[in-house]
Design an enzyme around this catalytic site. Structure first.
Site, PDB file in Angstrom:
ATOM      1  N   ARG A   1       0.814  -1.213   0.000  1.00 58.96           N
ATOM      2  CA  ARG A   1       0.000   0.000   0.000  1.00 58.96           C
ATOM      3  C   ARG A   1       0.855   1.273   0.000  1.00 58.96           C
ATOM      4  O   ARG A   1       0.473   2.274   0.584  1.00 58.96           O
ATOM      5  CB  ARG A   1      -0.960   0.019   1.207  1.00 58.96           C
TER       6      ARG A   1
ATOM      7  N   ARG B   1      -2.962   6.947   0.157  1.00 65.44           N
ATOM      8  CA  ARG B   1      -3.314   8.163   0.871  1.00 65.44           C
ATOM      9  C   ARG B   1      -2.197   8.836   1.640  1.00 65.44           C
ATOM     10  O   ARG B   1      -2.323   9.998   2.020  1.00 65.44           O
ATOM     11  CB  ARG B   1      -4.475   7.884   1.821  1.00 65.44           C
TER      12      ARG B   1
ATOM     13  N   ARG C   1      -6.633  11.724  -6.736  1.00 69.13           N
ATOM     14  CA  ARG C   1      -7.929  11.224  -6.239  1.00 69.13           C
ATOM     15  C   ARG C   1      -9.015  12.302  -6.359  1.00 69.13           C
ATOM     16  O   ARG C   1     -10.179  11.990  -6.623  1.00 69.13           O
ATOM     17  CB  ARG C   1      -7.706  10.784  -4.796  1.00 69.13           C
TER      18      ARG C   1
ATOM     19  N   ASP D   1      -6.590  -2.772  -7.547  1.00 68.69           N
ATOM     20  CA  ASP D   1      -7.153  -3.362  -6.326  1.00 68.69           C
ATOM     21  C   ASP D   1      -7.448  -4.833  -6.562  1.00 68.69           C
ATOM     22  O   ASP D   1      -7.668  -5.251  -7.707  1.00 68.69           O
ATOM     23  CB  ASP D   1      -8.439  -2.636  -5.910  1.00 68.69           C
TER      24      ASP D   1
ATOM     25  N   TYR E   1     -15.029 -11.585  -0.068  1.00 64.64           N
ATOM     26  CA  TYR E   1     -15.731 -10.367  -0.525  1.00 64.64           C
ATOM     27  C   TYR E   1     -16.956 -10.703  -1.371  1.00 64.64           C
ATOM     28  O   TYR E   1     -17.978 -10.023  -1.286  1.00 64.64           O
ATOM     29  CB  TYR E   1     -14.774  -9.451  -1.304  1.00 64.64           C
TER      30      TYR E   1
HETATM   31  O1  1CP Z   1       0.349   0.675  -3.216  1.00 62.82           O
HETATM   32  C1  1CP Z   1      -0.288  -0.361  -3.336  1.00 62.82           C
HETATM   33  O2  1CP Z   1      -0.218  -1.282  -2.516  1.00 62.82           O
HETATM   34  C2  1CP Z   1      -1.074  -0.584  -4.620  1.00 62.82           C
HETATM   35  C3  1CP Z   1      -2.474  -0.508  -4.562  1.00 62.82           C
HETATM   36  C4  1CP Z   1      -3.409  -1.431  -3.766  1.00 62.82           C
HETATM   37  C5  1CP Z   1      -3.290  -2.782  -3.351  1.00 62.82           C
HETATM   38  C6  1CP Z   1      -2.085  -3.687  -3.463  1.00 62.82           C
HETATM   39  C7  1CP Z   1      -4.698  -1.007  -3.405  1.00 62.82           C
HETATM   40  C8  1CP Z   1      -5.230   0.338  -3.626  1.00 62.82           C
HETATM   41  N1  1CP Z   1      -5.365  -2.075  -2.846  1.00 62.82           N
HETATM   42  C9  1CP Z   1      -4.529  -3.162  -2.788  1.00 62.82           C
HETATM   43  C10 1CP Z   1      -4.833  -4.517  -2.307  1.00 62.82           C
HETATM   44  C11 1CP Z   1      -6.043  -4.764  -1.485  1.00 62.82           C
HETATM   45  N2  1CP Z   1      -7.312  -4.213  -1.616  1.00 62.82           N
HETATM   46  C12 1CP Z   1      -6.112  -5.721  -0.447  1.00 62.82           C
HETATM   47  C13 1CP Z   1      -4.966  -6.631  -0.075  1.00 62.82           C
HETATM   48  C14 1CP Z   1      -3.979  -5.974   0.814  1.00 62.82           C
HETATM   49  C15 1CP Z   1      -4.436  -5.704   2.221  1.00 62.82           C
HETATM   50  O3  1CP Z   1      -4.762  -6.679   2.920  1.00 62.82           O
HETATM   51  O4  1CP Z   1      -4.423  -4.540   2.607  1.00 62.82           O
HETATM   52  C16 1CP Z   1      -7.404  -5.701   0.096  1.00 62.82           C
HETATM   53  C17 1CP Z   1      -7.952  -6.541   1.229  1.00 62.82           C
HETATM   54  C18 1CP Z   1      -8.162  -4.739  -0.661  1.00 62.82           C
HETATM   55  C19 1CP Z   1      -9.593  -4.412  -0.510  1.00 62.82           C
HETATM   56  C20 1CP Z   1      -9.776  -2.986  -0.224  1.00 62.82           C
HETATM   57  N3  1CP Z   1      -9.591  -1.989  -1.147  1.00 62.82           N
HETATM   58  C21 1CP Z   1     -10.095  -2.372   1.008  1.00 62.82           C
HETATM   59  C22 1CP Z   1     -10.236  -3.119   2.329  1.00 62.82           C
HETATM   60  C23 1CP Z   1     -11.633  -3.233   2.785  1.00 62.82           C
HETATM   61  C24 1CP Z   1     -11.745  -4.107   4.010  1.00 62.82           C
HETATM   62  O5  1CP Z   1     -12.393  -5.128   3.876  1.00 62.82           O
HETATM   63  O6  1CP Z   1     -11.179  -3.775   5.066  1.00 62.82           O
HETATM   64  C25 1CP Z   1     -10.160  -0.988   0.805  1.00 62.82           C
HETATM   65  C26 1CP Z   1     -10.529   0.074   1.778  1.00 62.82           C
HETATM   66  C27 1CP Z   1      -9.803  -0.762  -0.567  1.00 62.82           C
HETATM   67  C28 1CP Z   1      -9.686   0.554  -1.258  1.00 62.82           C
HETATM   68  C29 1CP Z   1      -8.333   0.941  -1.715  1.00 62.82           C
HETATM   69  N4  1CP Z   1      -7.511   0.154  -2.509  1.00 62.82           N
HETATM   70  C30 1CP Z   1      -6.349   0.824  -2.784  1.00 62.82           C
HETATM   71  C31 1CP Z   1      -6.444   2.133  -2.149  1.00 62.82           C
HETATM   72  C32 1CP Z   1      -5.398   3.211  -2.223  1.00 62.82           C
HETATM   73  C33 1CP Z   1      -7.686   2.181  -1.490  1.00 62.82           C
HETATM   74  C34 1CP Z   1      -8.240   3.344  -0.682  1.00 62.82           C
HETATM   75  C35 1CP Z   1      -9.402   3.971  -1.368  1.00 62.82           C
HETATM   76  C36 1CP Z   1      -9.219   5.337  -1.929  1.00 62.82           C
HETATM   77  O7  1CP Z   1      -8.136   5.906  -2.080  1.00 62.82           O
HETATM   78  O8  1CP Z   1     -10.252   5.880  -2.255  1.00 62.82           O
END
Ligand code: 1CP
Length: 340
Positions: free
Chosen positions: A24, A28, A37, A74, A150
């Site tokens: 990640r 943000r 964004r 994602d 999911y």
């Molecule tokens: O920098 C990076 O890592 C690249 C981008 C990336 C990756 C690898 C994003 C962007 N998401 C992910 C993987 C991801 N997405 C995972 C696996 C890693 C982890 O366990 O953290 C998971 C579970 C998700 C699902 C997801 N996407 C959630 C979690 C929800 C929950 O169940 O708790 C959320 C909040 C997102 C949104 C998201 N994805 C990525 C970003 C930057 C964001 C934030 C949203 C935004 O900026 O509006």
């Protein structure tokens, strides 16, 4: 390749120093990401616009000096490609309107193909070009079990009781869905490699909610199938978050590296996962502390893992409210370490 430390460390080769990147890292915590964004209607628009996804991917390479770029996307691209649309709600996370409840729902899903993620292929091609071999590009996908969670829950959950109830009440149906997700994921990751990803990571973010027995029936065999196919092409990093209880079975995966969360003791991991490159595993919350604490904990981690077959990272994704300056300090601590 100007900096191929990550690829060499993944393969277990000697490196001048330990490579470092953060899960990640593109998000943000970075000012450029917040600006990008603001330009888009929603998260998906950003994921589906290759120029913007590319800019978000490159920002941490430029600003933090990490040794790898991870393509901005994602894990939920996969259910969407299979026909299950989602919304990303502001500060609340994903929401699927429809969830998978019956065999009929599973039959209605398609096995995704290139046309369903063409934007991802374009984003990878563009990013590889823009990176110009500065650092390797990481592709990724969720594990079938995590995607299953999911698709059945429709959103994140504390207990995942909907997902887990399906494995106990109708294991045959659960396996049918997991198989379909696995087939899609193999195609998805293969396309990522063909478009320029030089290494791939499989995020099993919700593996740790299963019992060891269930983990080894409903999560690990599907990760294994993906590893078997993808390892023919590139090194694979498996991230079985919270599932180190199955370390013995995890060692048998056909993957180059295993990413560890912060609940795992580095020495124990070395003993149990012999022959694997290890990645991780600093508690992300250490990065809320003062620099002296960050340095001390980072050095201790580096010392415990040892330099060979090791990739420095956090034990999970960096939290959005961690100061960027502290993240950069962590990266610098790894790069300047000379304790070996
Ligand atoms: O920098 C990076 O890592 C690249 C981008 C990336 C990756 C690898 C994003 C962007 N998401 C992910 C993987 C991801 N997405 C995972 C696996 C890693 C982890 O366990 O953290 C998971 C579970 C998700 C699902 C997801 N996407 C959630 C979690 C929800 C929950 O169940 O708790 C959320 C909040 C997102 C949104 C998201 N994805 C990525 C970003 C930057 C964001 C934030 C949203 C935004 O900026 O509006």
């Amino acid at each position: 390749m100007k900096n191929d430390l990550l690829l060499r460390a993944a393969r277990g080769e000697e490196t001048e120093r330990v490579p470092v990147w953060l899960m990640r890292q593109a998000g943000r915590i970075l000012p450029g990401y917040r600006k990008i964004r603001e330009q888009v209607k929603d998260f998906q628009e950003l994921v589906k616009t290759p120029e913007l996804a590319c800019a978000a991917t490159l920002e941490p390479v430029d600003l933090l000096g990490v040794d790898a770029a991870i393509i901005f996307s994602d894990i939920l691209v996969v259910p969407e490609a299979m026909g299950l649309d989602y919304q990303m709600l502001e500060s609340r996370g994903p929401l699927f309107e429809k969830t998978i409840k019956t065999q009929k729902d599973i039959d209605a899903l398609r096995i995704g193909s290139t046309q369903n993620w063409a934007y991802m292929v374009d984003a990878l091609k563009l990013t590889r070009k823009e990176l110009n071999d500065r650092v390797p590009l990481i592709g990724f996908a969720g594990s079938p079990w995590t995607i299953f969670a999911y698709m059945t829950e429709g959103k994140g959950s504390k207990t995942f009781s909907v997902a887990k109830s399906m494995i106990y009440r109708d294991p045959k149906m659960a396996h049918a869905l997991l198989n379909k997700i696995t087939q899609t994921t193999i195609k998805y990751l293969t396309d990522q490699v063909n478009a320029g990803a030089q290494i791939v990571q499989i995020f099993d973010s919700w593996g740790g909610i299963l019992s060891p027995e269930s983990y080894e029936e409903f999560s690990l065999p599907y990760i294994a199938k993906i590893c078997d196919e993808l390892s023919k092409l590139v090194p694979v990093i498996a991230f079985p978050k919270g599932a180190f209880f199955s370390a013995k079975a995890i060692t048998k995966l056909n993957c180059a590296a295993v990413s560890l969360d912060w609940t795992v003791d580095p020495k124990e991991a070395r003993a149990l996962l012999q022959g694997k490159t290890l990645q991780g595993n600093l508690d992300p919350c250490v990065l809320y502390a003062e620099h002296t604490v960050i340095k001390e904990r980072t050095h201790k981690m580096l010392e415990q893992f040892g330099a060979k077959g090791y990739i420095a990272n956090l034990g999970h994704g960096v939290y959005p409210d961690i100061p960027m300056d502290n993240v950069k300090y962590f990266v610098d601590c790894v790069k300047q370490y000379s304790g070996h």
